[in-house]
Design a protein around this motif. Sequence first.
Motif, PDB file in Angstrom:
ATOM      1  N   SER A 272       0.162  13.028  -6.140  1.00  0.00           N
ATOM      2  CA  SER A 272       0.664  12.808  -4.783  1.00  0.00           C
ATOM      3  C   SER A 272      -0.196  11.804  -4.017  1.00  0.00           C
ATOM      4  CB  SER A 272       0.751  14.127  -4.017  1.00  0.00           C
ATOM      5  OG  SER A 272      -0.537  14.619  -3.723  1.00  0.00           O
ATOM      6  N   TYR A 273      -1.412  11.543  -4.468  1.00  0.00           N
ATOM      7  CA  TYR A 273      -2.250  10.518  -3.839  1.00  0.00           C
ATOM      8  C   TYR A 273      -1.658   9.121  -3.996  1.00  0.00           C
ATOM      9  CZ  TYR A 273      -6.275  13.499  -2.790  1.00  0.00           C
ATOM     10  OH  TYR A 273      -7.111  14.447  -2.283  1.00  0.00           O
ATOM     11  N   ILE A 274      -0.802   8.924  -4.962  1.00  0.00           N
ATOM     12  CA  ILE A 274      -0.218   7.601  -5.179  1.00  0.00           C
ATOM     13  C   ILE A 274       0.521   7.123  -3.932  1.00  0.00           C
ATOM     14  CG2 ILE A 274       1.483   6.306  -6.530  1.00  0.00           C
ATOM     15  CD1 ILE A 274       0.569   8.006  -8.966  1.00  0.00           C
ATOM     16  N   ALA A 275       1.235   8.019  -3.258  1.00  0.00           N
ATOM     17  CA  ALA A 275       1.938   7.642  -2.019  1.00  0.00           C
ATOM     18  C   ALA A 275       0.953   7.199  -0.947  1.00  0.00           C
ATOM     19  CB  ALA A 275       2.782   8.811  -1.523  1.00  0.00           C
ATOM     20  N   GLN A 276      -0.192   7.891  -0.831  1.00  0.00           N
ATOM     21  CA  GLN A 276      -1.192   7.499   0.163  1.00  0.00           C
ATOM     22  C   GLN A 276      -1.843   6.177  -0.220  1.00  0.00           C
ATOM     23  OE1 GLN A 276      -1.859   8.974   3.183  1.00  0.00           O
ATOM     24  NE2 GLN A 276      -2.931   7.039   3.484  1.00  0.00           N
TER      25      GLN A 276
ATOM     26  N   SER B 167      -8.544   3.251   1.502  1.00  0.00           N
ATOM     27  CA  SER B 167      -8.394   3.675   2.896  1.00  0.00           C
ATOM     28  C   SER B 167      -9.226   2.856   3.863  1.00  0.00           C
ATOM     29  CB  SER B 167      -8.738   5.162   3.039  1.00  0.00           C
ATOM     30  OG  SER B 167     -10.120   5.378   2.872  1.00  0.00           O
ATOM     31  N   PHE B 168     -10.051   1.959   3.352  1.00  0.00           N
ATOM     32  CA  PHE B 168     -10.888   1.113   4.229  1.00  0.00           C
ATOM     33  C   PHE B 168     -10.293  -0.267   4.372  1.00  0.00           C
ATOM     34  CE2 PHE B 168     -13.905   4.270   2.613  1.00  0.00           C
ATOM     35  CZ  PHE B 168     -14.380   4.756   3.797  1.00  0.00           C
TER      36      PHE B 168
ATOM     37  N   LEU C 278      -2.516   0.463   0.966  1.00  0.00           N
ATOM     38  CA  LEU C 278      -2.436  -0.936   0.553  1.00  0.00           C
ATOM     39  C   LEU C 278      -1.461  -1.742   1.399  1.00  0.00           C
ATOM     40  CD1 LEU C 278      -2.547  -0.496  -3.319  1.00  0.00           C
ATOM     41  CD2 LEU C 278      -4.371  -1.357  -1.830  1.00  0.00           C
ATOM     42  N   HIS C 279      -0.557  -1.040   2.088  1.00  0.00           N
ATOM     43  CA  HIS C 279       0.425  -1.718   2.938  1.00  0.00           C
ATOM     44  C   HIS C 279       0.098  -1.597   4.425  1.00  0.00           C
ATOM     45  CE1 HIS C 279       2.574  -1.781  -0.866  1.00  0.00           C
ATOM     46  NE2 HIS C 279       3.197  -2.833  -0.356  1.00  0.00           N
ATOM     47  N   GLY C 280      -1.170  -1.356   4.742  1.00  0.00           N
ATOM     48  CA  GLY C 280      -1.638  -1.405   6.114  1.00  0.00           C
ATOM     49  C   GLY C 280      -1.573  -0.114   6.907  1.00  0.00           C
TER      50      GLY C 280
END
Length: 85
Positions: free
Chosen positions: A23-27, A84-85, A32-34
Amino acid sequence: MSEKQVKIIGYIASAMSIVMYVSYIAQIYSNLHGMKGNFLQPLAAFFNCSVWSLYGFVKKPKEWPLIIANVPGVFLALTTVITSF
C-alpha cells in the motif's frame, strides 16, 4: 494446534503483511507527483521491518514467514521516506 496449522497461519500473516506494505506504492506515487506525505510512519515501519527481518535471519532455525513478511516493508517504507522530501 499442529505444526502444519501454525505454519499455514504464518504464511497467511506474511501475505497480509506484504499487502500492507504494498500500500506504500500509492504514497510513493503521490510523493513523486508533488503531493508529499508525512515521513514519520514509514520511517517507523522501516526500522520495525529491519529489526524483525534481522531477527528472522539470525534465529535458529530461520523464521521464513517473518522474513518474507518484513523484507518488502524495508524497501517500500524506505522508498516512501526518501520520496517524501
